[in-house]
Design a protein around this motif. Structure first.
Motif, short mmCIF file in Angstrom:
data_model
loop_
_atom_site.label_atom_id
_atom_site.label_comp_id
_atom_site.label_asym_id
_atom_site.label_seq_id
_atom_site.Cartn_x
_atom_site.Cartn_y
_atom_site.Cartn_z
N HIS A 90 0.83 -1.20 0.00
CA HIS A 90 0.00 0.00 0.00
C HIS A 90 0.88 1.26 0.00
CE1 HIS A 90 -3.70 2.20 0.60
NE2 HIS A 90 -3.12 2.89 1.55
N LEU A 91 1.94 1.25 0.78
CA LEU A 91 2.84 2.40 0.82
C LEU A 91 3.61 2.55 -0.50
CD1 LEU A 91 4.24 2.13 4.44
CD2 LEU A 91 2.69 3.88 3.53
N ARG A 92 4.02 1.43 -1.09
CA ARG A 92 4.76 1.49 -2.36
C ARG A 92 3.90 2.00 -3.51
NH1 ARG A 92 7.50 -4.33 -1.74
NH2 ARG A 92 9.13 -3.75 -0.29
N THR A 93 2.64 1.68 -3.49
CA THR A 93 1.75 2.09 -4.58
C THR A 93 1.07 3.43 -4.31
OG1 THR A 93 -0.09 0.81 -3.67
CG2 THR A 93 1.32 -0.27 -5.32
N LYS A 94 1.35 4.04 -3.20
CA LYS A 94 0.72 5.32 -2.87
C LYS A 94 1.04 6.38 -3.93
CE LYS A 94 0.28 8.72 0.81
NZ LYS A 94 0.68 9.08 2.16
N ARG A 95 2.28 6.45 -4.36
CA ARG A 95 2.68 7.42 -5.37
C ARG A 95 1.95 7.16 -6.69
NH1 ARG A 95 8.87 8.38 -6.48
NH2 ARG A 95 8.67 9.28 -4.43
N LEU A 96 1.83 5.91 -7.08
CA LEU A 96 1.12 5.55 -8.30
C LEU A 96 -0.35 5.96 -8.20
CD1 LEU A 96 1.04 4.15 -11.07
CD2 LEU A 96 0.57 2.02 -9.84
N ARG A 97 -0.98 5.68 -7.06
CA ARG A 97 -2.38 6.06 -6.88
C ARG A 97 -2.56 7.57 -6.92
NH1 ARG A 97 -1.86 2.45 -2.82
NH2 ARG A 97 -2.23 4.04 -1.25
N TRP A 99 -0.58 9.66 -8.55
CA TRP A 99 -0.36 10.06 -9.93
C TRP A 99 -1.61 9.78 -10.76
CZ3 TRP A 99 -0.28 7.04 -14.40
CH2 TRP A 99 0.14 7.71 -15.55
N LEU A 100 -2.24 8.63 -10.55
CA LEU A 100 -3.44 8.28 -11.29
C LEU A 100 -4.57 9.25 -10.97
CD1 LEU A 100 -4.72 6.33 -13.28
CD2 LEU A 100 -5.35 4.89 -11.35
N GLU A 105 -7.84 13.88 -12.73
CA GLU A 105 -8.27 15.27 -12.57
C GLU A 105 -7.89 16.11 -13.81
OE1 GLU A 105 -10.19 18.43 -11.36
OE2 GLU A 105 -10.27 16.49 -10.35
N ARG A 106 -6.67 15.91 -14.32
CA ARG A 106 -6.25 16.63 -15.53
C ARG A 106 -7.10 16.26 -16.73
NH1 ARG A 106 -0.42 15.23 -15.89
NH2 ARG A 106 -0.38 14.96 -13.67
N CYS A 107 -7.45 15.00 -16.83
CA CYS A 107 -8.29 14.56 -17.95
C CYS A 107 -9.69 15.16 -17.86
CB CYS A 107 -8.38 13.04 -17.98
SG CYS A 107 -6.85 12.25 -18.50
N HIS A 108 -10.20 15.36 -16.65
CA HIS A 108 -11.49 16.01 -16.50
C HIS A 108 -11.41 17.48 -16.92
CE1 HIS A 108 -13.94 12.87 -14.81
NE2 HIS A 108 -13.01 12.59 -13.92
N ARG A 109 -10.31 18.13 -16.59
CA ARG A 109 -10.14 19.54 -16.95
C ARG A 109 -9.87 19.72 -18.45
NH1 ARG A 109 -6.57 19.93 -12.29
NH2 ARG A 109 -4.90 19.99 -13.80
N HIS A 110 -9.18 18.75 -19.06
CA HIS A 110 -8.81 18.83 -20.48
C HIS A 110 -9.24 17.55 -21.20
CE1 HIS A 110 -6.32 22.21 -19.28
NE2 HIS A 110 -5.77 21.45 -18.36
N PRO A 111 -10.53 17.42 -21.50
CA PRO A 111 -11.01 16.16 -22.10
C PRO A 111 -10.40 15.85 -23.46
CG PRO A 111 -12.77 17.80 -21.99
CD PRO A 111 -11.59 18.38 -21.29
N HIS A 112 -9.99 16.86 -24.21
CA HIS A 112 -9.40 16.61 -25.53
C HIS A 112 -8.03 15.95 -25.42
CE1 HIS A 112 -12.70 18.55 -27.44
NE2 HIS A 112 -12.52 19.65 -26.73
N TRP A 113 -7.34 16.16 -24.30
CA TRP A 113 -6.03 15.53 -24.09
C TRP A 113 -6.19 14.01 -24.06
CZ3 TRP A 113 -4.13 12.62 -19.94
CH2 TRP A 113 -2.75 12.37 -19.99
#
Length: 175
Positions: A90-97, A99-100, A105-113
């Motif tokens: 859980h601690l090792r994958t915290k950064r991945l989670r 980032w995801l 959130e970025r995809c919601h703000r920029h759907p064309h991306w």
């Protein structure tokens, strides 16, 4: 006979979309090399439809629109007693989670991306099409955008592949 080959191609394309170890590219090259009467545009369209129909299941599952079979759902979501190993994971994958979540959130703000990344992936295969399919579901890309961009990209990819199998067969065999 052509209709039979196209139906078989549809089935192989659907199967390869669900079970990624099946290579529909190799199937298309082999079929188009051995059967000269199959129209390459029809082959491109049929394989694109089969691929997107299969990937739609991954998209909908990632989006949460369909429920996994009980065996998979119970296995993924059952309560397990705490363990040091699970806590380390859980601690090792915290950064991945994190980032995801940031990516979502970025995809919601920029759907064309996301649409352009998914579209490019559907043609080129990089980033991996399976990954962009799941990511499209996770970020809740609209279903119409998912189907349209995927069908167009896969149609281009497989039409080109079906139109010149000798070129790709030579690349595969290292000629």
């Amino acid at each position: 006979m052509v209709l039979g080959w196209l139906c078989l191609a549809l089935g192989v394309a659907f199967g390869s979309a669900i079970v990624p170890v099946i290579s529909v590219e190799v199937f298309v090259i082999g079929l188009m090399t051995s059967e000269s009467g199959i129209p390459w545009l029809a082959m491109g369209a049929v394989v694109a439809i089969g691929q997107i129909a299969g990937k739609l299941l991954y998209y909908l599952a990632a989006r949460g629109s369909i429920r996994l079979p009980a065996v998979l759902h119970d296995r993924l979501h059952r309560q397990r007693p705490p363990s040091a190993r699970r806590e380390r994971w859980h601690l090792r994958t915290k950064r991945l989670r994190m980032w995801l979540e940031s990516l979502r959130e970025r995809c919601h703000r920029h759907p064309h991306w996301m649409a352009s990344t998914y579209g490019i992936s559907s043609i080129v295969g990089l980033p991996p099409f399976m990954a962009t399919t799941v990511l499209a579901g996770l970020v809740r890309m609209s279903l119409s955008m998912f189907v349209a961009a995927g069908l167009l990209g896969r149609f281009v990819r497989f039409s080109v592949l079906a139109a010149c199998p000798a070129v790709f067969a030579g690349l595969v065999h290292g000629a």
